[in-house]
Write an enzyme that holds these catalytic residues in place. Structure first.
Site, PDB file in Angstrom:
ATOM      1  N   HIS A  42       0.901  -1.277   0.033  1.00 45.98           N
ATOM      2  CA  HIS A  42       0.058  -0.028   0.087  1.00 45.98           C
ATOM      3  C   HIS A  42       1.014   1.114   0.008  1.00 45.98           C
ATOM      4  O   HIS A  42       0.285   2.260   0.123  1.00 45.98           O
ATOM      5  CB  HIS A  42      -0.978  -0.033   1.166  1.00 45.98           C
ATOM      6  CG  HIS A  42      -2.093  -1.013   1.017  1.00 45.98           C
ATOM      7  ND1 HIS A  42      -3.378  -0.986   0.625  1.00 45.98           N
ATOM      8  CD2 HIS A  42      -1.863  -2.462   1.603  1.00 45.98           C
ATOM      9  CE1 HIS A  42      -3.830  -2.135   0.613  1.00 45.98           C
ATOM     10  NE2 HIS A  42      -3.104  -2.994   1.278  1.00 45.98           N
TER      11      HIS A  42
ATOM     12  N   LYS B 240       7.109   2.181  -3.069  1.00 49.99           N
ATOM     13  CA  LYS B 240       7.515   0.839  -3.530  1.00 49.99           C
ATOM     14  C   LYS B 240       6.863   0.190  -4.474  1.00 49.99           C
ATOM     15  O   LYS B 240       7.480  -0.503  -5.380  1.00 49.99           O
ATOM     16  CB  LYS B 240       7.002  -0.001  -2.106  1.00 49.99           C
ATOM     17  CG  LYS B 240       7.819  -0.204  -0.837  1.00 49.99           C
ATOM     18  CD  LYS B 240       7.389  -1.178   0.064  1.00 49.99           C
ATOM     19  CE  LYS B 240       7.739  -1.207   1.170  1.00 49.99           C
ATOM     20  NZ  LYS B 240       7.076  -2.127   2.000  1.00 49.99           N
TER      21      LYS B 240
ATOM     22  N   ASP C  55       8.907  -6.289   2.478  1.00 46.03           N
ATOM     23  CA  ASP C  55       9.101  -5.546   3.663  1.00 46.03           C
ATOM     24  C   ASP C  55      10.604  -5.022   3.789  1.00 46.03           C
ATOM     25  O   ASP C  55      11.403  -5.882   3.393  1.00 46.03           O
ATOM     26  CB  ASP C  55       8.715  -6.622   4.758  1.00 46.03           C
ATOM     27  CG  ASP C  55       8.612  -5.841   6.073  1.00 46.03           C
ATOM     28  OD1 ASP C  55       7.518  -5.183   6.055  1.00 46.03           O
ATOM     29  OD2 ASP C  55       9.384  -5.875   7.171  1.00 46.03           O
TER      30      ASP C  55
ATOM     31  N   TYR D 252      12.873   7.255   3.449  1.00 47.52           N
ATOM     32  CA  TYR D 252      14.349   7.758   4.088  1.00 47.52           C
ATOM     33  C   TYR D 252      15.448   7.920   2.699  1.00 47.52           C
ATOM     34  O   TYR D 252      16.568   8.196   3.175  1.00 47.52           O
ATOM     35  CB  TYR D 252      14.768   6.632   4.931  1.00 47.52           C
ATOM     36  CG  TYR D 252      14.136   6.370   6.087  1.00 47.52           C
ATOM     37  CD1 TYR D 252      14.419   7.209   7.349  1.00 47.52           C
ATOM     38  CD2 TYR D 252      12.854   5.709   5.982  1.00 47.52           C
ATOM     39  CE1 TYR D 252      13.568   6.889   8.448  1.00 47.52           C
ATOM     40  CE2 TYR D 252      12.368   5.414   7.073  1.00 47.52           C
ATOM     41  CZ  TYR D 252      12.589   6.152   8.339  1.00 47.52           C
ATOM     42  OH  TYR D 252      11.502   5.812   9.543  1.00 47.52           O
ATOM     43  N   ASP D 253      15.251   7.795   1.539  1.00 50.62           N
ATOM     44  CA  ASP D 253      15.803   8.148   0.627  1.00 50.62           C
ATOM     45  C   ASP D 253      17.027   9.422   0.633  1.00 50.62           C
ATOM     46  O   ASP D 253      18.020   9.455   0.268  1.00 50.62           O
ATOM     47  CB  ASP D 253      15.099   8.334  -1.000  1.00 50.62           C
ATOM     48  CG  ASP D 253      15.045   6.727  -1.326  1.00 50.62           C
ATOM     49  OD1 ASP D 253      15.405   5.698  -0.952  1.00 50.62           O
ATOM     50  OD2 ASP D 253      14.038   6.536  -2.300  1.00 50.62           O
TER      51      ASP D 253
ATOM     52  N   LYS E  35      18.732   4.510  -9.098  1.00 50.64           N
ATOM     53  CA  LYS E  35      18.673   4.012  -7.829  1.00 50.64           C
ATOM     54  C   LYS E  35      18.526   2.281  -8.377  1.00 50.64           C
ATOM     55  O   LYS E  35      18.936   1.419  -7.525  1.00 50.64           O
ATOM     56  CB  LYS E  35      17.393   4.586  -7.201  1.00 50.64           C
ATOM     57  CG  LYS E  35      17.178   3.649  -5.770  1.00 50.64           C
ATOM     58  CD  LYS E  35      15.901   4.139  -5.046  1.00 50.64           C
ATOM     59  CE  LYS E  35      15.563   3.418  -3.857  1.00 50.64           C
ATOM     60  NZ  LYS E  35      14.426   3.770  -3.349  1.00 50.64           N
TER      61      LYS E  35
END
Ligand code: ITT
Length: 209
Positions: A18, A22, A78, A161-162, A182
């Site tokens: 969700h 991601k 995860d 947190y990138d 990335k």
């Protein structure tokens, strides 16, 4: 039940996340394999509570819940940001450090404040991808990228947190890198490379002539 099974070309796969950041990255990584993807959000699947103590347990839990609910194979992720000076925190609690508003500026500041005064700058991202089938069979794959903490955060690309992570050998944070850069070697890409080798259709058969 753990087991390796390969998705057939053209199969449908639920992306059991969700988190929009991601979802975007996983969709881009899966795209070359000729699989039809549908997100947990599009199917209206619930977001299960992450009750396990480690990345692998939570990835499997999320994948299995979606596979059973949708009666389709499901892929869950995860992942988390781990800081050496915080003994690996926030780790599996990375999403929770952002609070109910999912505010990652708050989460990044919390990391910064808690590591204040500690010289150790090492940090790493971990991603476990779990592919589960409606009958309960699942397989999980882990990817990790090491680097250092950046403060203040830099860049508006990516998510989470990138902006406060610089992978080893790079000058830019993940927040400053274009998605393709990335993806070329991220924790998620490393986990996906392993998953692809065992569980996704053979890429060679999908290359246009
Ligand atoms: P789902 O469970 O629905 O997939 P979530 O955000 O709750 O979404 P996690 O429990 O795995 O996912 O939390 C991991 C957190 O770690 C996530 O919210 C991100 O903020 C952070 N994270 C994971 N991968 C990251 C990446 O590549 N770049 C930046 N932050 C990342």
């Amino acid at each position: 039940m753990t087991g390796l099974r390969r998705l057939a070309a053209g199969a449908r796969l639920v992306l059991a996340t969700h988190n929009r950041g991601k979802l975007r990255e996983i969709a881009a990584l899966v795209e070359p394999f000729g699989i039809g993807i549908v997100s947990a959000g599009e199917l209206g699947l619930p977001e299960p509570e992450e009750t396990e103590a480690d990345f692998a347990g939570n990835a499997r839990l999320k994948a299995t819940a979606s596979a059973q609910a949708a009666q389709l194979p499901a892929l869950a992720d995860d992942s988390g940001f781990c800081v050496a000076a915080l003994n690996g925190a926030p780790g599996v609690f990375s999403a929770r450090w952002a609070g109910p508003d999912k505010d990652f500026e708050v989460a990044m500041r919390r990391v910064h404040e808690q590591r204040a005064g500690v010289a150790d700058e090492r940090a790493w991202f971990v991603c476990v991808l779990s592919l589960a089938w409606p009958d309960g069979v699942s397989a999980s794959f882990m990817g990790r990228v090491d680097g250092t903490v950046a403060w203040p955060p830099r860049g508006t690309l990516g998510f989470g947190y990138d902006p406060m992570f610089i992978p080893l050998g790079a000058a830019q944070t993940y927040g400053e890198m274009a998605p393709a850069e990335k993806h070329a070697d991220s924790h998620r890409a490393r986990a996906m490379a392993q998953l692809a080798a065992s569980c996704l259709p053979d890429l060679e058969q999908h290359r246009p002539d």
